[in-house]
Scaffold this motif. Structure first.
Motif, PDB file in Angstrom:
ATOM      1  N   ARG A   7      12.694 -11.124  -7.495  1.00  0.00           N
ATOM      2  CA  ARG A   7      12.063 -11.211  -6.177  1.00  0.00           C
ATOM      3  C   ARG A   7      10.800 -10.377  -6.142  1.00  0.00           C
ATOM      4  O   ARG A   7      10.617  -9.467  -6.944  1.00  0.00           O
ATOM      5  CB  ARG A   7      13.028 -10.800  -5.070  1.00  0.00           C
ATOM      6  N   LEU A   9       8.417  -7.764  -4.211  1.00  0.00           N
ATOM      7  CA  LEU A   9       8.387  -6.738  -3.180  1.00  0.00           C
ATOM      8  C   LEU A   9       6.930  -6.314  -2.986  1.00  0.00           C
ATOM      9  O   LEU A   9       6.094  -6.504  -3.869  1.00  0.00           O
ATOM     10  CB  LEU A   9       9.226  -5.522  -3.594  1.00  0.00           C
ATOM     11  N   ARG A  10       6.661  -5.718  -1.836  1.00  0.00           N
ATOM     12  CA  ARG A  10       5.282  -5.326  -1.523  1.00  0.00           C
ATOM     13  C   ARG A  10       5.198  -3.805  -1.467  1.00  0.00           C
ATOM     14  O   ARG A  10       5.957  -3.163  -0.751  1.00  0.00           O
ATOM     15  CB  ARG A  10       4.897  -5.916  -0.177  1.00  0.00           C
ATOM     16  N   MET A  11       4.282  -3.248  -2.254  1.00  0.00           N
ATOM     17  CA  MET A  11       4.032  -1.813  -2.158  1.00  0.00           C
ATOM     18  C   MET A  11       2.563  -1.624  -1.785  1.00  0.00           C
ATOM     19  O   MET A  11       1.706  -1.369  -2.629  1.00  0.00           O
ATOM     20  CB  MET A  11       4.385  -1.101  -3.475  1.00  0.00           C
ATOM     21  N   GLY A  12       2.277  -1.799  -0.508  1.00  0.00           N
ATOM     22  CA  GLY A  12       0.894  -1.717  -0.050  1.00  0.00           C
ATOM     23  C   GLY A  12       0.149  -3.015  -0.313  1.00  0.00           C
ATOM     24  O   GLY A  12       0.701  -3.965  -0.878  1.00  0.00           O
ATOM     25  N   GLU A  13      -1.135  -3.045   0.120  1.00  0.00           N
ATOM     26  CA  GLU A  13      -1.938  -4.280   0.008  1.00  0.00           C
ATOM     27  C   GLU A  13      -2.288  -4.626  -1.413  1.00  0.00           C
ATOM     28  O   GLU A  13      -2.725  -5.731  -1.687  1.00  0.00           O
ATOM     29  CB  GLU A  13      -3.283  -4.169   0.741  1.00  0.00           C
ATOM     30  N   VAL A  17       5.525  -5.828  -6.570  1.00  0.00           N
ATOM     31  CA  VAL A  17       6.578  -5.376  -7.468  1.00  0.00           C
ATOM     32  C   VAL A  17       7.463  -6.582  -7.775  1.00  0.00           C
ATOM     33  O   VAL A  17       8.040  -7.175  -6.869  1.00  0.00           O
ATOM     34  CB  VAL A  17       7.419  -4.249  -6.834  1.00  0.00           C
ATOM     35  N   GLU A  19      10.724  -7.641  -9.089  1.00  0.00           N
ATOM     36  CA  GLU A  19      12.002  -6.984  -9.363  1.00  0.00           C
ATOM     37  C   GLU A  19      12.974  -7.957 -10.013  1.00  0.00           C
ATOM     38  O   GLU A  19      13.291  -8.996  -9.443  1.00  0.00           O
ATOM     39  CB  GLU A  19      12.589  -6.442  -8.050  1.00  0.00           C
ATOM     40  N   SER A  68      11.722  -3.476 -13.076  1.00  0.00           N
ATOM     41  CA  SER A  68      10.701  -4.201 -12.329  1.00  0.00           C
ATOM     42  C   SER A  68       9.335  -3.999 -12.968  1.00  0.00           C
ATOM     43  O   SER A  68       9.149  -3.070 -13.762  1.00  0.00           O
ATOM     44  CB  SER A  68      10.658  -3.699 -10.880  1.00  0.00           C
ATOM     45  N   ALA A  70       5.402  -3.525 -11.800  1.00  0.00           N
ATOM     46  CA  ALA A  70       4.434  -3.365 -10.720  1.00  0.00           C
ATOM     47  C   ALA A  70       3.114  -3.974 -11.177  1.00  0.00           C
ATOM     48  O   ALA A  70       2.612  -3.655 -12.250  1.00  0.00           O
ATOM     49  CB  ALA A  70       4.257  -1.894 -10.373  1.00  0.00           C
ATOM     50  N   ARG A  80      -2.504 -12.077  -2.541  1.00  0.00           N
ATOM     51  CA  ARG A  80      -1.131 -11.854  -2.982  1.00  0.00           C
ATOM     52  C   ARG A  80      -0.418 -13.186  -3.253  1.00  0.00           C
ATOM     53  O   ARG A  80       0.247 -13.360  -4.264  1.00  0.00           O
ATOM     54  CB  ARG A  80      -0.380 -11.069  -1.901  1.00  0.00           C
TER      55      ARG A  80
ATOM     56  N   LEU B 225       2.247  -0.371   5.818  1.00  0.00           N
ATOM     57  CA  LEU B 225       2.873  -1.654   5.495  1.00  0.00           C
ATOM     58  C   LEU B 225       4.292  -1.364   5.049  1.00  0.00           C
ATOM     59  O   LEU B 225       4.492  -0.647   4.068  1.00  0.00           O
ATOM     60  CB  LEU B 225       2.124  -2.324   4.338  1.00  0.00           C
ATOM     61  N   GLY B 227       7.837  -1.524   3.174  1.00  0.00           N
ATOM     62  CA  GLY B 227       8.186  -1.935   1.821  1.00  0.00           C
ATOM     63  C   GLY B 227       7.681  -0.946   0.787  1.00  0.00           C
ATOM     64  O   GLY B 227       6.901  -0.079   1.127  1.00  0.00           O
ATOM     65  N   PRO B 228       8.178  -1.068  -0.447  1.00  0.00           N
ATOM     66  CA  PRO B 228       8.980  -2.152  -1.006  1.00  0.00           C
ATOM     67  C   PRO B 228      10.492  -2.095  -0.708  1.00  0.00           C
ATOM     68  O   PRO B 228      11.146  -3.116  -0.840  1.00  0.00           O
ATOM     69  CB  PRO B 228       8.753  -2.016  -2.516  1.00  0.00           C
ATOM     70  N   THR B 308       4.255   1.903   2.802  1.00  0.00           N
ATOM     71  CA  THR B 308       3.091   2.370   2.065  1.00  0.00           C
ATOM     72  C   THR B 308       1.919   2.511   3.033  1.00  0.00           C
ATOM     73  O   THR B 308       1.609   1.573   3.769  1.00  0.00           O
ATOM     74  CB  THR B 308       2.727   1.371   0.943  1.00  0.00           C
ATOM     75  N   GLU B 333      -0.047  -7.201   6.875  1.00  0.00           N
ATOM     76  CA  GLU B 333      -0.942  -7.165   5.720  1.00  0.00           C
ATOM     77  C   GLU B 333      -2.351  -7.606   6.119  1.00  0.00           C
ATOM     78  O   GLU B 333      -3.340  -7.085   5.619  1.00  0.00           O
ATOM     79  CB  GLU B 333      -0.370  -8.072   4.622  1.00  0.00           C
TER      80      GLU B 333
END
Lengths: 277, 361
Positions: A7, A9-13, A17, A19, A68, A70, A80, B225, B227-228, B308, B333
């Motif tokens: 899947r 995942l979102r770590m900021g813009e 990630v 996973e 995972s 990144a 994205r 935002l 997540g994750p 984040t 976003e």
């Protein structure tokens, strides 16, 4: 390997990630490294031959971990959604490839590790100065004594003799699941549970570079001097991080590692010759 | 637009600054050491990227030139060789031979003069750029001081009394986008790829107009935002994060900021098998207090990340100091990207402004 699941995942813009799982599992980790590799290859090819505007043009850095990958990207260069679609396609291709290889049953397992792939020539992988590998690295270690002050503890804790602990520690092939914590610090998987030992209750303020330790069922070594709570059983004269070298890192994510016991004399000889393999 | 071709001053000798007093924590930084996170190397670089880039522009440098990052109290420096410098970022009482020099401006230091930078009054980190950038040896593609690994900057450490800092030549200050450590295009920026043309006729002094000056202060409002791993927290945990006041603790440094306030509740246990950590990620260990990852953050970590901080707001936290209040707000976003584009427009505006001063010479 039937589990196709992954899947996003979102770590900021600027980070996706990917996973593949939530546990420490060599097959999950293998997918992480394989995806990192094909993504990087696809990206390099597109940059060189196609230039900007392609789906992977905005990808900037890949960080593989236990479970995972990144994918850092420039959100002003690529969306994205576009990247996720492209990665999905690549994963499906990858899974087909892995499953195809599996039916032929060419796997030769050592400690649950897939065999290293040969790579011809220097690929531009994570970056141009750190060449990818999937190589197997034999690391000489002088166990016990002043280099391994906790070998005695591990021996007492496990009920094994010091010689047996060393024998078991050098017998297995370890997988570099990922690097982190410090530059060049490998998280190695595949240690024999018989020599597992708890961390120090109070971490040491200074552990010399090259120290090889055990923490729970993990093993690894410190590429540079650092505070730390691992049980130190030996030390290697090999430099795992040399920032002024063309290739600053001894190990890359996905590599295989085996330790080899050496005496004090050989330790000093390697150290005097610059700590190179 | 035509840039003036005459030189108002010949290329001066390289600036030389002797450190009489290093301040609390003064380090050489640029935009970071990107491309090695897979090997456990933090990207590092300046904490407040926005202020650092603006300060470099004031002396006509590429935004990626190496400059000094000053923390809480500035150094005292003597010009052994004169030259153009600029001060930006946190507001601090700086004097040149006892005479106040304004923030967000470029000025010339005569040989023998002394620059004293006092305590910061607003914000936490000030930036001192010299024309040509500070000439230290790049390590793995960056001049940034990485204290944990003891590399970059001056022998991998903060400034010490007696150090001699030397300015570089503009052509030597390769932008990070030129480095082979990185794929084409700098990390995270239009700002890093579009360079200001070297102003041949540079003669300063320039002062940034108040309308272009970033403001710092408490409370610090940060857009986030989710997540994750927001799904590893109770819904009420997320609500706590977005409705509570947090205070920056004394455990706040270049690696991360630990905040204090209401506990953020996890669903189950607070440990995960380690995965990647990005700058701005809000990690929440078992104690329930958020830790925001900053420039020298570890590349991987074993605690879930609830959200984040968006790219456009990260500089605000870099200017926060222990005791300052922090509030978090969730955004989409799309909102985050709009804010980031607005930042690029502002940078472009500053470039245009400085270019217009050059043509007016």
């Amino acid at each position: 390997m039937s589990n196709r699941e992954f899947r996003f995942l979102r770590m900021g813009e600027s980070c996706i990630v990917v996973e593949f799982g939530t546990s420490i599992d060599p097959e999950v980790n293998e997918r992480v490294h394989r995806l990192a590799r094909i993504l990087w290859e696809a990206r390099s090819v597109q940059n060189v031959h196609v230039g900007e505007g392609t789906e992977l043009a905005g990808v900037q850095e890949l960080v593989p971990t236990y479970r995972s990958l990144a994918v850092y990207f420039d959100p002003l260069k690529v969306q994205r959604k576009t990247l996720e679609e492209r990665i999905t396609t690549l994963i499906h291709e990858l899974v087909r490839e892995i499953e195809g290889a599996e039916t032929e049953k060419t796997r030769k397992d050592t400690c649950g590790i897939l065999p290293p792939q040969d790579t011809q020539g220097p690929l531009r992988y994570y970056n141009s100065r750190a060449v990818p590998s999937r190589k197997k690295v034999i690391i000489p270690v002088c166990y016990g004594g002043e280099y391994g002050p906790d070998l005695e503890f591990v021996s007492q804790y496990t009920g094994l003799s010091e010689e047996e602990v060393v024998k078991i520690h050098t017998a297995c092939t370890y997988r570099v699941y990922m690097l982190g914590f410090l530059p060049g610090f490998p998280y190695l998987g595949g240690m024999d549970e018989r020599i597992a030992a708890p961390r120090l209750e109070t971490p040491r303020t200074r552990i010399p570079a090259g120290s090889v330790g055990i923490a729970g069922s993990q093993t690894g070594f410190y590429p540079m001097e650092s505070p730390g709570g691992w049980r130190i059983i030996g030390r290697t004269p090999i430099k795992a991080f040399d920032p002024f070298s063309d290739n600053p890192f001894l190990l890359a994510p996905g590599d295989l590692v085996q330790f080899r016991a050496i005496g004090q004399e050989e330790y000093q000889k390697i150290e005097e010759s610059g700590g190179r393999l | 637009m035509i840039l003036p071709t005459h030189r108002t001053a010949k290329q001066p000798d390289r600036i030389k600054l002797r450190v009489l007093d290093p301040g609390i924590l003064t380090t050489v930084q640029d935009l970071g050491r990107w491309g090695y996170q897979a090997f456990g190397v933090s990207p590092g670089g300046v904490m407040d990227e926005y202020a650092a880039q603006l300060t470099n522009l004031l002396v006509g440098n590429p935004v990626s030139a190496a400059l000094l990052e000053i923390t809480l109290k500035g150094p005292t420096l003597r010009f052994e060789q004169g030259g153009w410098i600029a001060l930006g970022g946190a507001v601090c009482g700086a004097t040149l031979d006892g005479k106040p020099v304004p923030n967000w401006s470029a000025f010339y230091g005569e040989p023998g003069s002394t620059l004293e930078i006092g305590f910061v009054r607003e914000g936490c980190r000030a930036y001192l750029a010299c024309r040509g950038g500070f000439d230290v040896t790049p390590v793995m593609g960056s001049r940034s001081t990485y204290l944990r690994a003891k590399i970059g900057g001056i022998q991998g450490r903060a400034l010490q009394e007696g150090d001699l800092l030397q300015g570089g030549l503009l052509e030597d200050q390769k932008g990070i986008e030129d480095s082979d450590a990185l794929p084409a295009g700098g990390m995270l920026s239009g700002g890093r790829t579009a360079e200001l043309h070297t102003p041949i006729g540079f003669s300063g002094p320039f002062t940034l107009p108040p309308s272009l000056v970033p403001r710092y202060g408490s409370p610090i409002l940060l857009r986030v935002l989710p997540g994750p791993q927001e799904d590893l927290f109770e819904p009420e945990g997320l609500e706590t994060l977005f409705t509570s006041r947090y205070i920056i603790s004394h455990e706040a440094d270049r690696m991360g900021y630990r905040l204090e306030g209401p506990k953020i509740k996890h669903k189950g246990k607070a440990d995960i098998v380690s995965d990647a950590l990005a700058r701005g990620a809000i990690q929440v260990p078992g104690h329930g207090m958020p830790i925001v990852m900053m420039a020298d953050h570890q590349t991987t970590g074993g605690y879930p990340k609830v959200g984040t901080v968006i790219l456009a707001d990260q500089y605000l936290l870099a200017q926060g100091k222990p005791g300052d209040e922090v509030r978090f707000f969730p955004v989409t976003e799309e909102e985050a990207l709009t804010a980031w584009r607005e930042r690029q427009y502002r940078m472009a505006l500053v470039r245009a402004y400085i270019r217009s001063l050059l043509t007016a010479i």
